[in-house]
Scaffold this motif. Sequence first.
Motif, mmCIF file in Angstrom:
data_model
loop_
_atom_site.group_PDB
_atom_site.id
_atom_site.type_symbol
_atom_site.label_atom_id
_atom_site.label_comp_id
_atom_site.label_asym_id
_atom_site.label_seq_id
_atom_site.Cartn_x
_atom_site.Cartn_y
_atom_site.Cartn_z
ATOM 1 N N LYS A 1 -64.317 -30.224 -23.164
ATOM 2 C CA LYS A 1 -64.231 -29.407 -24.142
ATOM 3 C C LYS A 1 -65.960 -29.374 -24.897
ATOM 4 C CE LYS A 1 -59.836 -29.516 -26.383
ATOM 5 N NZ LYS A 1 -58.874 -29.992 -27.221
ATOM 6 N N PRO B 1 -68.795 -28.160 -21.314
ATOM 7 C CA PRO B 1 -68.121 -27.416 -20.245
ATOM 8 C C PRO B 1 -69.133 -27.040 -19.181
ATOM 9 C CG PRO B 1 -68.134 -26.118 -22.047
ATOM 10 C CD PRO B 1 -68.428 -27.544 -22.665
ATOM 11 N N SER C 1 -54.428 -30.583 -26.777
ATOM 12 C CA SER C 1 -55.441 -29.792 -25.693
ATOM 13 C C SER C 1 -54.491 -28.756 -24.934
ATOM 14 C CB SER C 1 -56.245 -30.858 -25.007
ATOM 15 O OG SER C 1 -57.235 -31.336 -25.971
ATOM 16 N N PHE D 1 -56.008 -25.382 -24.249
ATOM 17 C CA PHE D 1 -57.500 -25.582 -23.453
ATOM 18 C C PHE D 1 -57.025 -25.947 -21.961
ATOM 19 C CE2 PHE D 1 -60.377 -28.802 -21.477
ATOM 20 C CZ PHE D 1 -61.443 -27.878 -21.436
ATOM 21 N N TRP D 2 -56.146 -26.716 -21.590
ATOM 22 C CA TRP D 2 -55.853 -27.031 -20.283
ATOM 23 C C TRP D 2 -55.154 -25.762 -19.528
ATOM 24 C CZ3 TRP D 2 -56.742 -31.397 -17.480
ATOM 25 C CH2 TRP D 2 -56.304 -31.426 -16.327
ATOM 26 N N THR E 1 -56.242 -22.594 -20.119
ATOM 27 C CA THR E 1 -57.011 -21.487 -20.214
ATOM 28 C C THR E 1 -58.371 -21.895 -19.866
ATOM 29 O OG1 THR E 1 -57.759 -21.976 -22.400
ATOM 30 C CG2 THR E 1 -55.709 -20.416 -22.109
ATOM 31 N N THR E 2 -58.757 -23.202 -19.432
ATOM 32 C CA THR E 2 -60.067 -23.544 -19.101
ATOM 33 C C THR E 2 -60.190 -22.780 -17.791
ATOM 34 O OG1 THR E 2 -61.655 -25.274 -18.557
ATOM 35 C CG2 THR E 2 -59.310 -25.721 -18.077
ATOM 36 N N SER E 3 -61.726 -22.446 -17.482
ATOM 37 C CA SER E 3 -62.106 -22.150 -16.194
ATOM 38 C C SER E 3 -62.549 -23.291 -15.105
ATOM 39 C CB SER E 3 -63.445 -21.201 -16.284
ATOM 40 O OG SER E 3 -64.478 -22.017 -16.769
ATOM 41 N N THR F 1 -58.897 -27.793 -12.381
ATOM 42 C CA THR F 1 -57.927 -28.953 -13.126
ATOM 43 C C THR F 1 -57.053 -29.578 -12.224
ATOM 44 O OG1 THR F 1 -56.416 -27.249 -13.835
ATOM 45 C CG2 THR F 1 -58.049 -27.963 -15.437
#
Length: 262
Positions: A103, A106, A193, A196-197, A199-201, A204
Amino acid sequence: MTINHKGASIFYTDQGKGSPVVLLHGFLENHQMWDHFLSVLCEQHRIICIDLLGHGFSESVGYVHSMEEMAAAVAAVTNQLELKDISIIGHSMGGYVGIAFAKAYPEFVSKLCLLNSTPEPDDDARKKLRSRANVMAKKQYEQLVRMSFINLFDKKASTNHTAEINNALQQALNTPVQGYIAANSGMKDRPDSSEFWKTTSITTGMILGKSDLLIDAEIHEQSYKEDTNFFVIIDSGHMSHITNATETINNILDFLSASSST
């Protein structure tokens, strides 16, 4: 090796060559939890193992170590080593720290894998348990650590992995009381989170244990598999690196070599 961060000594190891992988241990663990995996991982990667604040050979910076504070200590190491395009593997608490790092920084993270960990915060019941444990830690520390640690393993695991469990328990007992309380307080207050998990680029991964009493693998499969690039449930409890080391390392290697496509 050590560096200074906010007046505290932070310990890390740096081995192998290739793309950088940062390994983050869990609560009451330290860099030695990864020892069994290093020879395999170092064949293809540069492996950095970091003792988180108040654990192993790393000192504390206060009496509450938020996941963000721990991530800042990790960043002190990665900045010192001038790392970029980092892959992070975090076990349990190490996963929470990995998320906080991703976060905050990044631009430096290419991959993030949660090993027996979750992007979700503590529920109210878990927060109360942590508060009670912090009180007990001041008076009955060894009893507390032994009790909470042994509860992570079922009878079958305790029988089949006695030596490894005893070694890990000794490492846990070597954690200073301040390190215990500060980390426990930080985990209690960590944010949610999950958005965030999803939607993150960042690429994962989740490696979860079928019989993990702390992280419900089936519920996480329903909630996160669709939005996670690499998702697998293995036959293990919370301490997968001990109770199913072979599948754990194989899946870590698969995650590190996986593309970003879901």
